[in-house]
Write a protein that holds these residues in place. Structure first.
Motif, PDB file in Angstrom:
ATOM      1  N   GLN A  52     -37.244  23.302  -0.995  1.00 43.16           N
ATOM      2  CA  GLN A  52     -36.530  23.871   0.150  1.00 43.16           C
ATOM      3  C   GLN A  52     -35.443  22.918   0.654  1.00 43.16           C
ATOM      4  OE1 GLN A  52     -36.757  26.793   1.701  1.00 43.16           O
ATOM      5  NE2 GLN A  52     -38.537  27.700   0.724  1.00 43.16           N
ATOM      6  N   LEU A  53     -35.606  21.634   0.425  1.00 41.61           N
ATOM      7  CA  LEU A  53     -34.577  20.671   0.813  1.00 41.61           C
ATOM      8  C   LEU A  53     -33.478  20.545  -0.246  1.00 41.61           C
ATOM      9  CD1 LEU A  53     -36.790  17.819   2.344  1.00 41.61           C
ATOM     10  CD2 LEU A  53     -35.382  19.480   3.567  1.00 41.61           C
ATOM     11  N   LEU A  54     -33.824  20.795  -1.503  1.00 40.32           N
ATOM     12  CA  LEU A  54     -32.835  20.673  -2.581  1.00 40.32           C
ATOM     13  C   LEU A  54     -31.915  21.889  -2.689  1.00 40.32           C
ATOM     14  CD1 LEU A  54     -34.937  19.140  -5.523  1.00 40.32           C
ATOM     15  CD2 LEU A  54     -33.201  17.991  -4.144  1.00 40.32           C
ATOM     16  N   TYR A  55     -32.464  23.092  -2.478  1.00 35.41           N
ATOM     17  CA  TYR A  55     -31.657  24.266  -2.803  1.00 35.41           C
ATOM     18  C   TYR A  55     -30.442  24.456  -1.895  1.00 35.41           C
ATOM     19  CZ  TYR A  55     -32.831  27.993   0.605  1.00 35.41           C
ATOM     20  OH  TYR A  55     -32.922  28.788   1.707  1.00 35.41           O
ATOM     21  N   PRO A  56     -30.460  24.052  -0.602  1.00 37.45           N
ATOM     22  CA  PRO A  56     -29.214  24.162   0.176  1.00 37.45           C
ATOM     23  C   PRO A  56     -28.093  23.284  -0.376  1.00 37.45           C
ATOM     24  CG  PRO A  56     -31.099  23.896   1.636  1.00 37.45           C
ATOM     25  CD  PRO A  56     -31.578  23.610   0.258  1.00 37.45           C
ATOM     26  N   ILE A  92     -23.246  22.448  -9.252  1.00 33.90           N
ATOM     27  CA  ILE A  92     -23.952  21.539  -8.344  1.00 33.90           C
ATOM     28  C   ILE A  92     -25.405  21.347  -8.790  1.00 33.90           C
ATOM     29  CG2 ILE A  92     -24.719  21.171  -5.965  1.00 33.90           C
ATOM     30  CD1 ILE A  92     -22.222  22.770  -5.086  1.00 33.90           C
ATOM     31  N   SER A  93     -26.019  22.389  -9.354  1.00 33.01           N
ATOM     32  CA  SER A  93     -27.398  22.269  -9.836  1.00 33.01           C
ATOM     33  C   SER A  93     -27.511  21.223 -10.937  1.00 33.01           C
ATOM     34  CB  SER A  93     -27.903  23.623 -10.345  1.00 33.01           C
ATOM     35  OG  SER A  93     -27.952  24.571  -9.309  1.00 33.01           O
ATOM     36  N   ILE A  94     -26.520  21.188 -11.814  1.00 35.83           N
ATOM     37  CA  ILE A  94     -26.506  20.180 -12.881  1.00 35.83           C
ATOM     38  C   ILE A  94     -26.407  18.778 -12.282  1.00 35.83           C
ATOM     39  CG2 ILE A  94     -25.190  19.301 -14.854  1.00 35.83           C
ATOM     40  CD1 ILE A  94     -24.375  22.253 -15.402  1.00 35.83           C
ATOM     41  N   ILE A  95     -25.569  18.626 -11.274  1.00 39.11           N
ATOM     42  CA  ILE A  95     -25.414  17.325 -10.616  1.00 39.11           C
ATOM     43  C   ILE A  95     -26.722  16.907  -9.943  1.00 39.11           C
ATOM     44  CG2 ILE A  95     -24.202  16.086  -8.772  1.00 39.11           C
ATOM     45  CD1 ILE A  95     -21.773  17.918  -9.374  1.00 39.11           C
ATOM     46  N   PRO A 120     -36.848  23.376 -10.689  1.00 38.94           N
ATOM     47  CA  PRO A 120     -36.648  24.779 -11.087  1.00 38.94           C
ATOM     48  C   PRO A 120     -36.890  25.758  -9.943  1.00 38.94           C
ATOM     49  CG  PRO A 120     -38.618  23.862 -12.119  1.00 38.94           C
ATOM     50  CD  PRO A 120     -37.889  22.726 -11.514  1.00 38.94           C
ATOM     51  N   VAL A 121     -37.800  25.412  -9.038  1.00 39.91           N
ATOM     52  CA  VAL A 121     -38.002  26.253  -7.849  1.00 39.91           C
ATOM     53  C   VAL A 121     -36.740  26.254  -7.004  1.00 39.91           C
ATOM     54  CG1 VAL A 121     -39.365  26.592  -5.748  1.00 39.91           C
ATOM     55  CG2 VAL A 121     -40.492  25.815  -7.846  1.00 39.91           C
ATOM     56  N   ALA A 122     -36.136  25.076  -6.836  1.00 32.84           N
ATOM     57  CA  ALA A 122     -34.924  24.950  -6.015  1.00 32.84           C
ATOM     58  C   ALA A 122     -33.754  25.718  -6.622  1.00 32.84           C
ATOM     59  CB  ALA A 122     -34.560  23.475  -5.849  1.00 32.84           C
TER      60      ALA A 122
END
Length: 490
Positions: A52-56, A92-95, A120-122
């Motif tokens: 939940q902290l990573l996905y934003p 951004i996900s790759i980064i 993967p959840v994020a």
């Protein structure tokens, strides 16, 4: 317009029903399954908190920008904006994954491996968030909500059962839980693209000819700061408890969080579906209709939240005593009361966050939320290190922070727009619930928990609903009850 309103009402109802089904599954699991292994529950919730902290970070405000800028764009540009959001989340996900690899390699953190389950959840949550915002604009939010709210609630208890039966180990269970979110992401995307064809135009120069690139990125960054700050404020509790107290304490705390959060389901549905409407009111400077909706929604949500919260306060102890997991559940009761009251306050203040987010004053959200983060972290550390309250102190810290946060937004909206969610009917409503709550709480009880549960909650419901209906304090309640009465008369 009547067809549009009918469609909107249908989406609200479907959204709420789906959320309540998911909640019912979650409540049963929380009461009967999760307490049997609070250590694993604490670990799963820690992975969720990290996600939940990573996905934003991956979204970087793109989902909010869809709602913000859509009213000013034609259909072609809307599709370009959606495609741009897809591309930015992917990059951004790759980064972010590269950062997790570096952290796992060099950090001396025994829990760093859990980040690889959280990633993967994020990623899935990031794309689901974008898809949900697009579905929200299409007024087709119910089905994506079905996937997001039901599948995890079914998968997690099944993993617990497999863990109890020693069919799966802890890390296999975490892997399958992450896989469930990937499946949700894929089927949500498939559903959206059946109804929305964005095409594959990834030349964005014409898009930023219609909207200012500077305005887009400025708004996105402020929305991101608000989102990450909000999650830091509301997810930091589980991270502190997991690392500074214990996994089991985190499990106990999260049982309370799960049950308290059921109160806010109607608010989540209304806030999500009203967001495009609020954005349109603000774009048109239509503060008259906005003021009406602001007050109506606050009263309705407060009524619903207060009905449920009254039943929780009066009946949760008796309910737990009827269950075989009472000893594992009773420690969560103070958390349920504290956080439940916090949720009630949030519901009572209406869609103040949405008003600020979609107005020209959206920067205030970042200031308020970052202040909230600082206050919440300071209070968490204060209660953990300087009191013996443990996770109950963390709940108190969250309540204080959330109350101050809502108060700051109310004051800001009033200063800028001269709008308040409260009126005379709201305060009468609050008085009704306060008086009935005191009356029911201090009535002499029975010796049987089931009799106490039925009598206290039944009396509370009867007094509150009858009084609110007779005094006509909530318009929608009178409409609903009148429809039921008319059906019985026929």
């Amino acid at each position: 317009m009547r067809v549009q309103n009918s469609s909107f009402a249908k989406q609200v109802v479907l959204y709420s029903i789906i959320n309540y089904i998911g909640t019912a599954i979650g409540v049963v699991s929380t009461l009967l399954i999760y307490p049997k292994d609070k250590v694993f529950l604490g670990t799963v919730r820690y992975v969720e908190n990290i996600a939940q902290l990573l996905y934003p970070v991956m979204v970087l405000g793109a989902s909010h920008a869809l709602i913000k800028f859509y009213p000013t764009l034609d259909e072609q540009k809307k599709r370009q904006l959606f495609n741009y959001s897809l591309a930015s989340i992917s990059v951004i996900s790759i980064i972010v994954f590269s950062g997790i690899l570096l952290y796992g390699t060099f950090a001396e953190d025994e829990n760093s491996m859990l980040f690889f389950y959280a990633f993967p959840v994020a990623v899935s949550l990031a794309f689901i968030e974008l898809f949900r915002k697009q579905a929200q604009d299409l007024q087709k939010l119910a089905v994506p909500t079905l996937f997001e709210k039901i599948i995890p609630k079914v998968v997690l208890p099944l993993l617990f059962i497999a863990l109890f039966a020693k069919i799966l180990g802890v890390f296999q269970s975490l892997f399958l839980y992450a896989l469930a979110y990937i499946i949700i992401f894929l089927i949500t995307g498939m559903y959206l693209f059946r109804h929305y064809k964005p095409g594959f135009n990834y030349r964005f120069s014409t898009l930023f000819g219609s909207i200012s690139r500077k305005d887009y990125f400025r708004y996105s960054l402020y929305a991101f700061a608000g989102s990450i700050g909000s999650l830091l404020a509301f997810r930091i509790d589980g991270i502190f408890i997991f690392n500074l107290i214990s996994e089991e304490a985190n499990g106990t705390f999260n049982i309370g969080v799960n049950l308290a959060s059921t109160l806010q389901i109607p608010a989540i549905g209304m806030f999500a579906l009203y967001a495009p409407i609020i954005s349109g009111y603000l774009q048109d400077d239509n503060f008259t209709d906005l003021n009406v909706k602001y007050k109506e929604t606050a009263r309705l949500l407060f009524f619903i939240g207060a009905v449920f919260f009254s039943c929780v306060v009066l009946g949760v102890e008796d309910l737990f005593r009827l269950l075989p997991t009472y000893e594992q559940l009773k420690g969560s009761i103070p958390v349920i009361f504290i956080l439940g009251f916090s949720v009630l306050i949030n519901m009572a203040t209406g869609f103040n966050t949405e008003i600020i987010t979609y107005s020209k004053y959206y920067k205030f959200n970042m200031v308020a939320i970052l202040t909230l983060v600082g206050v919440n972290i300071a209070l968490n550390l204060l209660f953990i290190y300087h009191t013996d309250l443990g996770f109950i102190g963390v709940a108190i810290a969250s309540f204080i922070s959330m109350t101050l946060f809502n108060l700051s937004k109310l004051i800001f909206i009033y200063k800028k727009f001269r709008l308040l969610p409260f009126d005379a009917a709201f305060f009468k409503l609050a008085a009704v619930f306060a008086l009935s709550g005191v009356l029911c709480y201090f009535l002499p009880g029975f010796t049987n928990p089931l009799a106490d549960l039925v009598f206290n909650t039944g009396l509370s419901l009867t007094i509150n609903i009858t009084t609110v209906y007779r005094l006509r304090l909530v318009y929608q309640v009178n409409v609903w009850i009148d429809k039921v009465i008319d059906k019985f008369k026929r």
